[in-house]
Write a protein that holds these residues in place. Structure first.
Motif, PDB file in Angstrom:
ATOM      1  N   PHE A  57       0.757  -1.202   0.114  1.00 38.78           N
ATOM      2  CA  PHE A  57       0.027  -0.105   0.138  1.00 38.78           C
ATOM      3  C   PHE A  57       0.777   1.166  -0.078  1.00 38.78           C
ATOM      4  O   PHE A  57       1.955   1.108   0.348  1.00 38.78           O
ATOM      5  CB  PHE A  57      -1.057  -0.050   1.095  1.00 38.78           C
ATOM      6  CG  PHE A  57      -0.257   0.265   2.561  1.00 38.78           C
ATOM      7  CD1 PHE A  57      -0.192   1.404   3.107  1.00 38.78           C
ATOM      8  CD2 PHE A  57       0.441  -0.967   3.148  1.00 38.78           C
ATOM      9  CE1 PHE A  57       0.482   1.507   4.288  1.00 38.78           C
ATOM     10  CE2 PHE A  57       1.016  -0.699   4.302  1.00 38.78           C
ATOM     11  CZ  PHE A  57       1.159   0.414   5.012  1.00 38.78           C
ATOM     12  N   ILE A  58       0.206   2.253  -0.321  1.00 35.41           N
ATOM     13  CA  ILE A  58       1.061   3.669  -0.326  1.00 35.41           C
ATOM     14  C   ILE A  58       0.611   4.649   0.743  1.00 35.41           C
ATOM     15  O   ILE A  58       1.277   5.269   1.240  1.00 35.41           O
ATOM     16  CB  ILE A  58       1.090   4.238  -1.786  1.00 35.41           C
ATOM     17  CG1 ILE A  58       1.601   3.328  -2.949  1.00 35.41           C
ATOM     18  CG2 ILE A  58       1.741   5.573  -1.781  1.00 35.41           C
ATOM     19  CD1 ILE A  58       3.196   2.934  -2.676  1.00 35.41           C
ATOM     20  N   THR A  59      -0.722   4.611   0.768  1.00 29.56           N
ATOM     21  CA  THR A  59      -1.222   5.734   1.485  1.00 29.56           C
ATOM     22  C   THR A  59      -2.075   5.136   2.712  1.00 29.56           C
ATOM     23  O   THR A  59      -2.434   3.978   2.658  1.00 29.56           O
ATOM     24  CB  THR A  59      -2.359   6.443   0.926  1.00 29.56           C
ATOM     25  OG1 THR A  59      -3.571   5.675   0.342  1.00 29.56           O
ATOM     26  CG2 THR A  59      -1.629   7.224  -0.654  1.00 29.56           C
ATOM     27  N   ALA A  60      -2.235   5.785   3.709  1.00 35.55           N
ATOM     28  CA  ALA A  60      -2.839   5.403   4.900  1.00 35.55           C
ATOM     29  C   ALA A  60      -4.395   5.085   4.666  1.00 35.55           C
ATOM     30  O   ALA A  60      -4.826   4.105   5.128  1.00 35.55           O
ATOM     31  CB  ALA A  60      -2.701   6.500   6.110  1.00 35.55           C
ATOM     32  N   CYS A  83       8.279  -1.663  10.875  1.00 38.21           N
ATOM     33  CA  CYS A  83       8.617  -0.349  11.478  1.00 38.21           C
ATOM     34  C   CYS A  83       9.048   0.627  10.371  1.00 38.21           C
ATOM     35  O   CYS A  83       8.512   1.720  10.601  1.00 38.21           O
ATOM     36  CB  CYS A  83       9.723  -0.457  12.251  1.00 38.21           C
ATOM     37  SG  CYS A  83       9.475  -1.622  13.811  1.00 38.21           S
ATOM     38  N   ARG A  84       9.633   0.205   9.457  1.00 43.74           N
ATOM     39  CA  ARG A  84      10.006   1.314   8.403  1.00 43.74           C
ATOM     40  C   ARG A  84       8.834   1.487   7.429  1.00 43.74           C
ATOM     41  O   ARG A  84       9.187   2.655   6.554  1.00 43.74           O
ATOM     42  CB  ARG A  84      11.158   0.713   7.639  1.00 43.74           C
ATOM     43  CG  ARG A  84      11.190  -0.587   6.923  1.00 43.74           C
ATOM     44  CD  ARG A  84      12.324  -1.130   6.269  1.00 43.74           C
ATOM     45  NE  ARG A  84      12.164  -2.398   5.819  1.00 43.74           N
ATOM     46  CZ  ARG A  84      12.051  -3.718   6.352  1.00 43.74           C
ATOM     47  NH1 ARG A  84      12.023  -3.704   7.663  1.00 43.74           N
ATOM     48  NH2 ARG A  84      11.951  -4.780   5.675  1.00 43.74           N
ATOM     49  N   VAL A  85       7.821   0.960   7.399  1.00 44.79           N
ATOM     50  CA  VAL A  85       6.697   1.020   6.339  1.00 44.79           C
ATOM     51  C   VAL A  85       5.666   1.829   7.218  1.00 44.79           C
ATOM     52  O   VAL A  85       5.382   2.930   6.946  1.00 44.79           O
ATOM     53  CB  VAL A  85       6.095  -0.201   5.918  1.00 44.79           C
ATOM     54  CG1 VAL A  85       4.922   0.019   5.023  1.00 44.79           C
ATOM     55  CG2 VAL A  85       7.447  -0.979   5.119  1.00 44.79           C
ATOM     56  N   GLY A 120       5.670   2.768  10.111  1.00 43.74           N
ATOM     57  CA  GLY A 120       6.070   3.872  11.230  1.00 43.74           C
ATOM     58  C   GLY A 120       6.317   5.181  10.481  1.00 43.74           C
ATOM     59  O   GLY A 120       6.516   6.050  11.246  1.00 43.74           O
ATOM     60  N   LYS A 121       5.950   5.109   9.042  1.00 42.19           N
ATOM     61  CA  LYS A 121       5.942   6.538   8.631  1.00 42.19           C
ATOM     62  C   LYS A 121       4.920   7.439   9.078  1.00 42.19           C
ATOM     63  O   LYS A 121       3.782   7.041   9.193  1.00 42.19           O
ATOM     64  CB  LYS A 121       6.077   6.365   7.072  1.00 42.19           C
ATOM     65  CG  LYS A 121       7.220   5.788   6.297  1.00 42.19           C
ATOM     66  CD  LYS A 121       8.566   6.576   6.585  1.00 42.19           C
ATOM     67  CE  LYS A 121       9.928   5.864   6.261  1.00 42.19           C
ATOM     68  NZ  LYS A 121       9.740   5.657   4.522  1.00 42.19           N
ATOM     69  N   ALA A 122       5.269   8.691   9.184  1.00 41.04           N
ATOM     70  CA  ALA A 122       4.013   9.831   9.584  1.00 41.04           C
ATOM     71  C   ALA A 122       2.897   9.745   8.815  1.00 41.04           C
ATOM     72  O   ALA A 122       1.702   9.831   9.222  1.00 41.04           O
ATOM     73  CB  ALA A 122       4.519  11.135   9.710  1.00 41.04           C
ATOM     74  N   GLY A 123       3.221   9.402   7.482  1.00 40.97           N
ATOM     75  CA  GLY A 123       1.995   9.417   6.565  1.00 40.97           C
ATOM     76  C   GLY A 123       1.220   8.183   6.424  1.00 40.97           C
ATOM     77  O   GLY A 123       0.313   8.067   5.404  1.00 40.97           O
ATOM     78  N   ARG A 124       1.581   6.762   7.031  1.00 41.34           N
ATOM     79  CA  ARG A 124       0.892   6.083   7.126  1.00 41.34           C
ATOM     80  C   ARG A 124       0.508   5.349   8.329  1.00 41.34           C
ATOM     81  O   ARG A 124      -0.470   4.424   8.303  1.00 41.34           O
ATOM     82  CB  ARG A 124       2.003   4.617   6.526  1.00 41.34           C
ATOM     83  CG  ARG A 124       2.518   4.931   5.159  1.00 41.34           C
ATOM     84  CD  ARG A 124       3.156   3.684   4.869  1.00 41.34           C
ATOM     85  NE  ARG A 124       3.576   3.968   3.244  1.00 41.34           N
ATOM     86  CZ  ARG A 124       4.745   3.931   2.752  1.00 41.34           C
ATOM     87  NH1 ARG A 124       5.981   3.576   3.578  1.00 41.34           N
ATOM     88  NH2 ARG A 124       5.155   3.906   1.466  1.00 41.34           N
ATOM     89  N   ILE A 125       0.919   5.833   9.330  1.00 44.32           N
ATOM     90  CA  ILE A 125       0.663   5.297  10.881  1.00 44.32           C
ATOM     91  C   ILE A 125      -0.970   5.606  10.975  1.00 44.32           C
ATOM     92  O   ILE A 125      -1.657   4.969  11.836  1.00 44.32           O
ATOM     93  CB  ILE A 125       1.489   6.014  12.005  1.00 44.32           C
ATOM     94  CG1 ILE A 125       1.336   5.288  13.290  1.00 44.32           C
ATOM     95  CG2 ILE A 125       1.119   7.655  11.788  1.00 44.32           C
ATOM     96  CD1 ILE A 125       1.865   3.847  13.399  1.00 44.32           C
ATOM     97  N   GLY A 126      -1.541   6.653  10.436  1.00 45.89           N
ATOM     98  CA  GLY A 126      -2.757   6.917  10.431  1.00 45.89           C
ATOM     99  C   GLY A 126      -3.683   5.749  10.283  1.00 45.89           C
ATOM    100  O   GLY A 126      -5.119   5.808  10.623  1.00 45.89           O
ATOM    101  N   ALA A 127      -3.237   4.813   9.285  1.00 48.05           N
ATOM    102  CA  ALA A 127      -4.012   3.864   8.793  1.00 48.05           C
ATOM    103  C   ALA A 127      -4.395   2.888  10.053  1.00 48.05           C
ATOM    104  O   ALA A 127      -5.690   2.616  10.243  1.00 48.05           O
ATOM    105  CB  ALA A 127      -3.430   2.839   7.909  1.00 48.05           C
ATOM    106  N   LEU A 128      -3.456   2.722  11.004  1.00 47.53           N
ATOM    107  CA  LEU A 128      -3.718   1.921  12.323  1.00 47.53           C
ATOM    108  C   LEU A 128      -4.729   2.854  13.295  1.00 47.53           C
ATOM    109  O   LEU A 128      -5.484   2.309  13.767  1.00 47.53           O
ATOM    110  CB  LEU A 128      -2.471   1.776  12.982  1.00 47.53           C
ATOM    111  CG  LEU A 128      -1.604   0.796  12.178  1.00 47.53           C
ATOM    112  CD1 LEU A 128      -0.244   0.261  13.218  1.00 47.53           C
ATOM    113  CD2 LEU A 128      -2.349  -0.615  11.984  1.00 47.53           C
TER     114      LEU A 128
END
Length: 271
Positions: A191-194, A226-228, A230-238
């Motif tokens: 995936f690319i975006t959250a 963590c490296r995926v 854990g990015k600020a632009g992806r953590i919002g998915a969780l």
């Protein structure tokens, strides 16, 4: 190498899935798994002759470098251990959710602050081998792992290099002692975006939860890096996923060990 996996099983539980009987009558069990492997990847610093190309942000056509460092790839992995891990643990602490850490021994050695943080959060630390390349290759077959644990006098409570089902299941123990519990895993990480990832997680949850309401509770397994994530632009998915789950009753967030303990007690091995 000797095949120690046993015959393939295309049948599984079939149409008559067992009632998982999750604690408290939960409609779904959710297993959050964080792969902690940064620092153990292929790298000249680790004595390797080629560089890492797995699960990277540089595109599918990336070729490994030989006999030289790939500092860009190194820094992508370093992001996971320097920044990503703490953003992830903070989110899990915020929602009071425990995870299972698939921890690579070398990675824990290189960042000694991580293992105590897992323990402080009451997270499960599960073995993911000593090197990242061991966990990705074929050297950790089910049989060899079971035999290694037996030789050490240790108990192999469960095994998760398996993607075949939505419920735990038993197989004969390759080490020859009763059964070996399989806790299936999931590899979805493209995936690319959250929003993309959040929608996939929510859609999966909704379908499995619906099945649980109808009397056939399942397990949802979510693998993270963590490296995926854990990015600020992806953590919002969780965050979106956790918020969605919290709106439902009968949701059991559990470590894989907790799921294994429940299955062993409720659905013991039958030869």
């Amino acid at each position: 190498m000797t095949d120690t996996y046993g015959p393939r099983d295309f049948v599984g539980y079939g149409p008559d899935m067992p009632d998982a009987k999750w604690p408290g009558g939960a409609k779904i069990a959710i297993s959050m798994v964080l792969n902690y492997e940064e620092g153990s990847e292929l790298c000249p610093e680790n004595g390797d002759k080629m560089t890492e190309i797995g699960l990277n942000e540089m595109g599918p056509g990336l070729k490994p470098m030989r006999d030289q460092r790939d500092v860009n790839m190194e820094s992508l992995y370093e992001y996971g251990s320097r920044a990503g891990i703490w953003r992830i643990l903070n989110l899990f602490d915020e929602f009071k959710i425990k995870l299972t850490a698939y921890a690579v021994g070398m990675a824990l050695e290189k960042n000694p602050k991580v293992a105590p943080a897992f323990e402080a959060g009451n997270h499960e630390i599960a073995s993911h081998g000593y090197r990242h390349i061991e966990s990705e290759g074929g050297s950790r077959s089910r049989g060899l792992v079971a035999q290694a644990f037996k030789a050490e006098g240790a108990t192999l409570k469960y095994y998760s290099d398996d993607y075949s089902d939505d419920l735990p299941h038993w197989v004969p123990n390759p080490a020859g002692d009763g059964g070996l519990l399989i806790i299936p895993y999931s590899l979805v990480s493209a995936f690319i975006t959250a929003d993309q990832y959040a929608q996939y997680l929510i859609d999966t949850f909704d379908e499995l939860y619906r099945e649980g309401v109808k009397g056939k509770p399942k397990m949802m397994s979510i693998g993270l890096h963590c490296r995926v994530i854990g990015k600020a632009g992806r953590i919002g998915a969780l965050r979106k996923f956790f918020e969605h789950c919290k709106k439902h009753e009968g949701v059991w967030f559990a470590t894989r060990e907790e799921i294994a303990d429940h299955w062993i007690a409720t659905h013991p091995y039958q030869a």
